[in-house]
Design an enzyme around this catalytic site. Structure first.
Site, PDB file in Angstrom:
ATOM      1  N   TYR A 153       0.808  -1.221   0.000  1.00  0.00           N
ATOM      2  CA  TYR A 153       0.000   0.000   0.000  1.00  0.00           C
ATOM      3  C   TYR A 153       0.846   1.278   0.000  1.00  0.00           C
ATOM      4  O   TYR A 153       0.363   2.331  -0.392  1.00  0.00           O
ATOM      5  CB  TYR A 153      -0.913   0.033   1.236  1.00  0.00           C
ATOM      6  CG  TYR A 153      -2.239  -0.652   1.065  1.00  0.00           C
ATOM      7  CD1 TYR A 153      -2.309  -1.961   0.604  1.00  0.00           C
ATOM      8  CD2 TYR A 153      -3.422   0.001   1.370  1.00  0.00           C
ATOM      9  CE1 TYR A 153      -3.529  -2.599   0.463  1.00  0.00           C
ATOM     10  CE2 TYR A 153      -4.647  -0.630   1.232  1.00  0.00           C
ATOM     11  CZ  TYR A 153      -4.697  -1.930   0.779  1.00  0.00           C
ATOM     12  OH  TYR A 153      -5.904  -2.544   0.634  1.00  0.00           O
ATOM     13  N   LYS A 203       4.047 -15.347   1.640  1.00  0.00           N
ATOM     14  CA  LYS A 203       4.219 -16.038   0.358  1.00  0.00           C
ATOM     15  C   LYS A 203       5.723 -16.275   0.192  1.00  0.00           C
ATOM     16  O   LYS A 203       6.353 -15.837  -0.775  1.00  0.00           O
ATOM     17  CB  LYS A 203       3.623 -15.166  -0.771  1.00  0.00           C
ATOM     18  CG  LYS A 203       3.562 -15.828  -2.128  1.00  0.00           C
ATOM     19  CD  LYS A 203       2.530 -16.942  -2.225  1.00  0.00           C
ATOM     20  CE  LYS A 203       2.597 -17.614  -3.591  1.00  0.00           C
ATOM     21  NZ  LYS A 203       1.739 -18.817  -3.664  1.00  0.00           N
ATOM     22  N   ASP A 235      -2.029 -18.341  -0.064  1.00  0.00           N
ATOM     23  CA  ASP A 235      -3.050 -18.991  -0.897  1.00  0.00           C
ATOM     24  C   ASP A 235      -3.723 -20.136  -0.136  1.00  0.00           C
ATOM     25  O   ASP A 235      -4.949 -20.254  -0.115  1.00  0.00           O
ATOM     26  CB  ASP A 235      -2.479 -19.448  -2.253  1.00  0.00           C
ATOM     27  CG  ASP A 235      -1.172 -20.218  -2.141  1.00  0.00           C
ATOM     28  OD1 ASP A 235      -0.618 -20.324  -1.028  1.00  0.00           O
ATOM     29  OD2 ASP A 235      -0.692 -20.735  -3.175  1.00  0.00           O
ATOM     30  N   ASP A 259      -5.926  -7.189   3.919  1.00  0.00           N
ATOM     31  CA  ASP A 259      -7.117  -6.571   3.329  1.00  0.00           C
ATOM     32  C   ASP A 259      -7.985  -7.649   2.695  1.00  0.00           C
ATOM     33  O   ASP A 259      -9.200  -7.704   2.904  1.00  0.00           O
ATOM     34  CB  ASP A 259      -6.680  -5.543   2.272  1.00  0.00           C
ATOM     35  CG  ASP A 259      -7.879  -4.867   1.620  1.00  0.00           C
ATOM     36  OD1 ASP A 259      -8.795  -4.460   2.358  1.00  0.00           O
ATOM     37  OD2 ASP A 259      -7.910  -4.773   0.374  1.00  0.00           O
ATOM     38  N   ASP A 263     -11.676  -9.644   4.479  1.00  0.00           N
ATOM     39  CA  ASP A 263     -12.996  -9.655   3.832  1.00  0.00           C
ATOM     40  C   ASP A 263     -13.493 -11.092   3.671  1.00  0.00           C
ATOM     41  O   ASP A 263     -14.671 -11.391   3.884  1.00  0.00           O
ATOM     42  CB  ASP A 263     -12.945  -8.992   2.445  1.00  0.00           C
ATOM     43  CG  ASP A 263     -13.283  -7.509   2.498  1.00  0.00           C
ATOM     44  OD1 ASP A 263     -12.977  -6.869   3.517  1.00  0.00           O
ATOM     45  OD2 ASP A 263     -13.857  -6.996   1.514  1.00  0.00           O
TER      46      ASP A 263
END
Ligand code: IPM
Ligand code: MG
Length: 372
Positions: A153, A203, A235, A259, A263
């Site tokens: 970000y 990752k 993942d 983020d 959700d």
């Protein structure tokens, strides 16, 4: 409401709460949470001072800046900040230089709010509202600790250029060990107050920033021998969140991973509209907001679920004002109202669905009901 003890704080200064309603459904849900905070204050005979300031798209409209200087100054001076949401189609021009989201991102960065706590709990009354089968969701009680002021970000370089070969855009995923260490410490400290398990999400099979992330988290873990640490690739974590969510306690991860996964995790609680969050830094002053965003499709209709914001206000009471019993009272009022069948549209309320103010009144009724 059970008597709310205030002993230690009586006579202390009146807490200053800055409200940032923002865009879309933001003003509706912040209004609901303010009513709850006022009721809590009244019940305890304690004063809370509120001031409202513009942020996001509505601030862009009003003064041409998504984070006006007076808004930032008020937030710096506040004991706590409660935000609704920013953004909406009106300000979505991809070529615009100023965007509503810059208001929120700027605020997080300017106030050094590097740790974002997003708790997800399967409430028994809402098990059937989840798109997942009940037996999957049952027992879910996790917190996503999202790094909030670094990573993809904020990394430099970023931006768009025209090259002889065509248009090019770049974002940078960068972390320093200091940034990783401090957010990992928040996760481990939190795990100690819970079930003592941290899942660090990365990752590391592909990204250098993730390999550093994993290395630093392992270093931090040495100071917490009583907390179990596991590493999980982002993942497969996304998959595990919907196949075996009850196995998680505290998850800690990079800004953008957080983020996305928060959700995803929100559906475990029945609806995105249920999820609160707290953004914290080195001081007690925090920024509290629901994670659902501005929901422009239902803005202005008075049907938004206010519970994510009301539960954010509960986190505010506990984490910034040190008023844990008031926080519990609000959380219990939410659970009691849900158990009695109060439902907004997103919770499957159907034709009997409550409006934003209807749900807020249901919470206020529970809060002010005489203690059993
Ligand atoms: C969130 C939101 C924000 C984010 C947007 C509005 C900038 O999605 O808080 O999760 O991406 O952080
Ligand atoms: Mg988000």
């Amino acid at each position: 409401m059970a008597a709310l003890a205030f002993g230690a704080n009586r006579g202390a200064m009146i807490p200053r709460i800055v409200l940032l309603p923002g865009d879309g459904v933001g003003p509706e849900v912040v209004g609901a949470a303010r009513a709850v905070l006022e009721a809590v204050g009244r019940a305890a005979g304690r004063e809370l001072a509120f001031e409202e300031h513009p942020i996001g798209g509505s601030a862009l409209d009003a003064c041409g800046e998504p984070l006006p200087a007076p808004t930032l100054a008020a937030c710096r001076d506040a004991d706590a900040i409660l935000l609704g949401a920013v953004g909406g189609p009106r300000w979505d021009d991809p070529r615009a230089l100023k965007r509503p989201e810059q208001g929120l991102l700027g605020l997080r960065k300017e106030l050094g709010l590097f740790a974002n706590l997003r708790p997800v709990r399967a409430v028994s009354a809402l098990l059937s509202a989840s798109p997942l089968r009940e037996e999957r969701v049952i027992g879910t009680d996790l917190v996503v600790v999202r790094e909030l002021t670094g990573g993809l970000y904020f990394g430099e370089p970023r931006g768009r250029t025209a090259t002889p070969e065509g248009r090019r855009a770049v974002d940078t995923l960068v972390y320093t060990d200091i940034e990783i260490r401090r957010v990992a410490q928040v996760a481990f400290d939190l795990a100690r107050k819970r079930r003592r398990k941290v899942t660090s999400v990365d990752k590391a099979n592909v990204l250098d920033s993730s390999r550093l992330w994993r290395e630093v988290v392992v270093e931090v873990a040495r100071d917490y021998p009583d907390v179990e640490l596991e590493h999980q690739l982002v993942d497969s974590c996304a998959m595990r969140l919907v196949t075996a969510p009850a196995g998680f306690d505290v998850l800690v991860m990079e800004n953008m991973f957080g983020d996305i996964l928060s959700d995803e995790a929100s559906v475990l609680a029945g609806s995105l509209g249920m999820l609160p969050s707290a953004s914290l830094g080195a001081t007690r002053r925090g920024l509290y907001e629901p994670i659902h965003g501005s929901a422009p499709d239902i803005a202005g209709q008075g049907v938004a679920n206010p519970l994510g914001t009301i539960l954010s206000a509960a986190m505010l009471l506990e984490l910034s004002l040190g008023w844990a019993d008031a926080a519990r009272a609000v959380e219990q009022a939410v659970e009691a109202a849900l158990a009695r069948g109060a439902r907004t549209r997103d919770l499957g309320g159907g034709t009997g669905a409550l409006s934003t103010s209807g749900m807020t009144e249901a919470i206020l009724r529970e809060l002010t009901a005489p203690a059993a």
